[in-house]
Design an enzyme around this catalytic site. Structure first.
Site, PDB file in Angstrom:
ATOM      1  N   LYS A  74      32.455  68.047   9.255  1.00  0.00           N
ATOM      2  CA  LYS A  74      32.000  67.832  10.642  1.00  0.00           C
ATOM      3  C   LYS A  74      31.668  69.141  11.355  1.00  0.00           C
ATOM      4  O   LYS A  74      30.736  69.196  12.148  1.00  0.00           O
ATOM      5  CB  LYS A  74      33.051  67.036  11.428  1.00  0.00           C
ATOM      6  N   ASN A  95      29.237  64.247  13.941  1.00  0.00           N
ATOM      7  CA  ASN A  95      29.430  63.113  13.024  1.00  0.00           C
ATOM      8  C   ASN A  95      28.181  62.247  12.895  1.00  0.00           C
ATOM      9  O   ASN A  95      28.142  61.337  12.074  1.00  0.00           O
ATOM     10  CB  ASN A  95      30.618  62.239  13.453  1.00  0.00           C
ATOM     11  N   ASP A 111      32.302  60.266  18.287  1.00  0.00           N
ATOM     12  CA  ASP A 111      33.705  59.831  18.193  1.00  0.00           C
ATOM     13  C   ASP A 111      34.297  59.559  19.580  1.00  0.00           C
ATOM     14  O   ASP A 111      35.022  58.576  19.777  1.00  0.00           O
ATOM     15  CB  ASP A 111      34.553  60.893  17.480  1.00  0.00           C
ATOM     16  N   ALA A 138      46.514  67.416  18.371  1.00  0.00           N
ATOM     17  CA  ALA A 138      45.551  68.466  18.736  1.00  0.00           C
ATOM     18  C   ALA A 138      44.631  68.775  17.553  1.00  0.00           C
ATOM     19  O   ALA A 138      44.166  69.893  17.396  1.00  0.00           O
ATOM     20  CB  ALA A 138      46.285  69.728  19.193  1.00  0.00           C
ATOM     21  N   GLY A 140      41.167  67.285  15.042  1.00  0.00           N
ATOM     22  CA  GLY A 140      39.770  66.977  15.323  1.00  0.00           C
ATOM     23  C   GLY A 140      39.603  65.731  16.173  1.00  0.00           C
ATOM     24  O   GLY A 140      38.777  65.705  17.101  1.00  0.00           O
ATOM     25  N   LYS A 166      48.295  75.056  18.782  1.00  0.00           N
ATOM     26  CA  LYS A 166      47.031  74.300  18.678  1.00  0.00           C
ATOM     27  C   LYS A 166      46.735  73.572  19.992  1.00  0.00           C
ATOM     28  O   LYS A 166      45.592  73.467  20.427  1.00  0.00           O
ATOM     29  CB  LYS A 166      47.085  73.320  17.501  1.00  0.00           C
ATOM     30  N   GLY A 249      42.992  51.082  16.906  1.00  0.00           N
ATOM     31  CA  GLY A 249      42.009  52.135  16.624  1.00  0.00           C
ATOM     32  C   GLY A 249      40.763  51.698  15.878  1.00  0.00           C
ATOM     33  O   GLY A 249      39.817  52.479  15.752  1.00  0.00           O
TER      34      GLY A 249
HETATM   35  P1  NAP Z   1      43.913  66.343  11.868  1.00  0.00           P
HETATM   36  O1  NAP Z   1      42.821  67.195  12.425  1.00  0.00           O
HETATM   37  O2  NAP Z   1      44.444  66.630  10.508  1.00  0.00           O
HETATM   38  O3  NAP Z   1      45.140  66.373  12.928  1.00  0.00           O
HETATM   39  C1  NAP Z   1      46.354  65.736  12.616  1.00  0.00           C
HETATM   40  C2  NAP Z   1      47.230  65.701  13.863  1.00  0.00           C
HETATM   41  O4  NAP Z   1      48.432  64.969  13.538  1.00  0.00           O
HETATM   42  C3  NAP Z   1      47.683  67.091  14.336  1.00  0.00           C
HETATM   43  O5  NAP Z   1      47.812  67.073  15.738  1.00  0.00           O
HETATM   44  C4  NAP Z   1      49.052  67.215  13.664  1.00  0.00           C
HETATM   45  O6  NAP Z   1      49.930  68.095  14.310  1.00  0.00           O
HETATM   46  C5  NAP Z   1      49.574  65.814  13.793  1.00  0.00           C
HETATM   47  N1  NAP Z   1      50.622  65.539  12.813  1.00  0.00           N
HETATM   48  C6  NAP Z   1      50.477  65.340  11.484  1.00  0.00           C
HETATM   49  N2  NAP Z   1      51.689  65.143  10.906  1.00  0.00           N
HETATM   50  C7  NAP Z   1      52.625  65.234  11.908  1.00  0.00           C
HETATM   51  C8  NAP Z   1      54.026  65.113  11.954  1.00  0.00           C
HETATM   52  N3  NAP Z   1      54.763  64.867  10.846  1.00  0.00           N
HETATM   53  N4  NAP Z   1      54.655  65.240  13.162  1.00  0.00           N
HETATM   54  C9  NAP Z   1      53.936  65.490  14.282  1.00  0.00           C
HETATM   55  N5  NAP Z   1      52.582  65.608  14.298  1.00  0.00           N
HETATM   56  C10 NAP Z   1      51.927  65.476  13.130  1.00  0.00           C
HETATM   57  O7  NAP Z   1      43.482  64.805  11.835  1.00  0.00           O
HETATM   58  P2  NAP Z   1      42.430  64.073  12.784  1.00  0.00           P
HETATM   59  O8  NAP Z   1      41.094  64.098  12.138  1.00  0.00           O
HETATM   60  O9  NAP Z   1      42.588  64.611  14.144  1.00  0.00           O
HETATM   61  O10 NAP Z   1      42.948  62.553  12.679  1.00  0.00           O
HETATM   62  C11 NAP Z   1      44.175  62.148  13.269  1.00  0.00           C
HETATM   63  C12 NAP Z   1      44.355  60.645  13.053  1.00  0.00           C
HETATM   64  O11 NAP Z   1      43.325  59.949  13.747  1.00  0.00           O
HETATM   65  C13 NAP Z   1      44.242  60.206  11.581  1.00  0.00           C
HETATM   66  O12 NAP Z   1      45.224  59.231  11.338  1.00  0.00           O
HETATM   67  C14 NAP Z   1      42.868  59.559  11.488  1.00  0.00           C
HETATM   68  O13 NAP Z   1      42.813  58.520  10.537  1.00  0.00           O
HETATM   69  C15 NAP Z   1      42.707  58.993  12.892  1.00  0.00           C
HETATM   70  N6  NAP Z   1      41.303  58.887  13.282  1.00  0.00           N
HETATM   71  C16 NAP Z   1      40.845  57.673  13.675  1.00  0.00           C
HETATM   72  C17 NAP Z   1      39.538  57.537  14.053  1.00  0.00           C
HETATM   73  C18 NAP Z   1      39.026  56.191  14.471  1.00  0.00           C
HETATM   74  O14 NAP Z   1      37.796  55.996  14.493  1.00  0.00           O
HETATM   75  N7  NAP Z   1      39.896  55.269  14.845  1.00  0.00           N
HETATM   76  C19 NAP Z   1      38.670  58.644  14.066  1.00  0.00           C
HETATM   77  C20 NAP Z   1      39.184  59.892  13.674  1.00  0.00           C
HETATM   78  C21 NAP Z   1      40.508  59.999  13.275  1.00  0.00           C
HETATM   79  P3  NAP Z   1      49.996  69.661  13.897  1.00  0.00           P
HETATM   80  O15 NAP Z   1      48.858  70.306  14.625  1.00  0.00           O
HETATM   81  O16 NAP Z   1      51.326  70.103  14.362  1.00  0.00           O
HETATM   82  O17 NAP Z   1      49.838  69.713  12.403  1.00  0.00           O
END
Ligand code: NAP
Length: 289
Positions: A74, A95, A111, A138, A140, A166, A249
């Protein structure tokens, strides 16, 4: 490169990712082709990170009208584009990509649009400007959620993330409307919040649940979990038990695809219960747009 033939005369688009085999986007587009009667094609393009920019910039030559971009490309897609929308620049990722007839590449990010459209469809009386929002995460997805909430009129965002640095970086990026809350103080931050959003990957199948007490949340608060595998996360179950309005979601994933379909195939498709069933009924890699 593509797993499907695109060399026929149908208008074509697709999704670019690595891996991309289990993207749900082809299911969404197939449903909309059937619903609208438009004879288009939508293919998967598996592109490794090495050499991405070159392969991506060659896509217009394949006769495509545009592509969706999923992980991990992305940011690279935004950087490789000739022009970008204000949303893509603010979110720092793309995206949805359109190819002009002269080969120029325009990058957008839908998004945040998908997130807000999902809230409006799932909770028609919800209004972003009813009060501050609490956003957890925090990464993507959180960037898109924060941008969309601010654009929709949220007066303030309380941002909590496990890794505080972050969250601080995002607050600096989005400005004074975003206030960082310590991860350990997230339950207190639900007090007075009009909107509460989980944008972490906690609660997703295979991950621990998000631990968040909703005792302090106003009875009018809307709770949204952007995780959609499972559809009913522990957070949504807890919110419903407290009588709060909830939105899952899946609709964000479906609504974010609409602008691409509209740009490439000329019709605004509907997000319907039948589409939700079509996407849920086919097993795929969970969590990948
Ligand atoms: P990402 O960039 O990898 O970010 C992951 C986030 O989750 C970070 O804030 C991370 O915190 C936190 N996290 C992960 N494990 C954790 C834990 N054990 N305890 C506390 N915080 C934790 O992922 P993303 O792309 O933002 O996606 C996040 C979620 O949104 C995913 O589940 C994805 O499937 C979902 N999503 C849904 C859609 C939709 O269309 N519905 C679109 C995009 C994403 P740290 O910074 O501390 O690591």
């Amino acid at each position: 490169m593509s797993d499907e033939q695109t060399s026929d005369n149908r208008p074509g688009a697709g999704v670019v990712g690595w891996p991309v085999a289990h993207s749900k986007s082809p299911l969404i587009f197939a449903h909309w082709f059937a619903q609208t009667g438009i004879a288009g094609s939508y293919s998967r393009f598996a592109m490794p990170p090495e050499g991405f920019a070159e392969a991506f910039r060659a896509l217009p030559k394949a006769g495509l009208r545009g592509v969706n971009v999923t992980l991990p490309h992305k940011l690279a897609a935004l950087e490789a584009a000739d022009e970008a929308s204000a949303a893509a620049r603010a979110i720092g990722a793309a995206n949805t990509i359109c190819f002009a007839a002269d080969g120029r590449i325009f990058a957008d990010n839908t998004d945040g649009y998908g997130f807000i459209e999902n809230l409006r469809a799932g909770a028609p009386t919800w209004s972003a400007n009813a009060g501050p929002a609490l956003v957890l995460g925090a990464g993507g997805a959180a960037r898109a959620v924060i941008h969309a909430l601010l654009e929709a009129g949220a007066p303030a965002i309380r941002l909590a993330n496990r890794t505080g640095d972050k969250a601080e970086a995002l607050a600096e990026h989005f400005g004074p409307c975003v206030e960082v809350v310590d991860w350990t103080a997230r339950a207190t931050a639900t007090g007075g919040a009009a909107t509460i959003v989980n944008a972490t990957s906690l609660g997703m199948t295979g991950n621990p649940a998000l631990e968040l007490s909703l005792d302090d949340a106003p009875a009018t608060a809307l709770v949204c979990d952007i995780v959609y595998t499972p559809l009913e996360t522990p957070l949504l179950t807890a919110a419903r038990a407290r009588g709060l309005t909830t939105v899952d979601g899946l609709g964000m994933l479906l609504h974010q695809a609409r602008p691409g379909f509209q740009a490439w195939f000329g019709a605004d498709p509907a997000v319907t219960p039948a589409l939700r069933r079509a996407v849920l009924g086919k097993p795929g890699l969970e969590g990948q747009p």
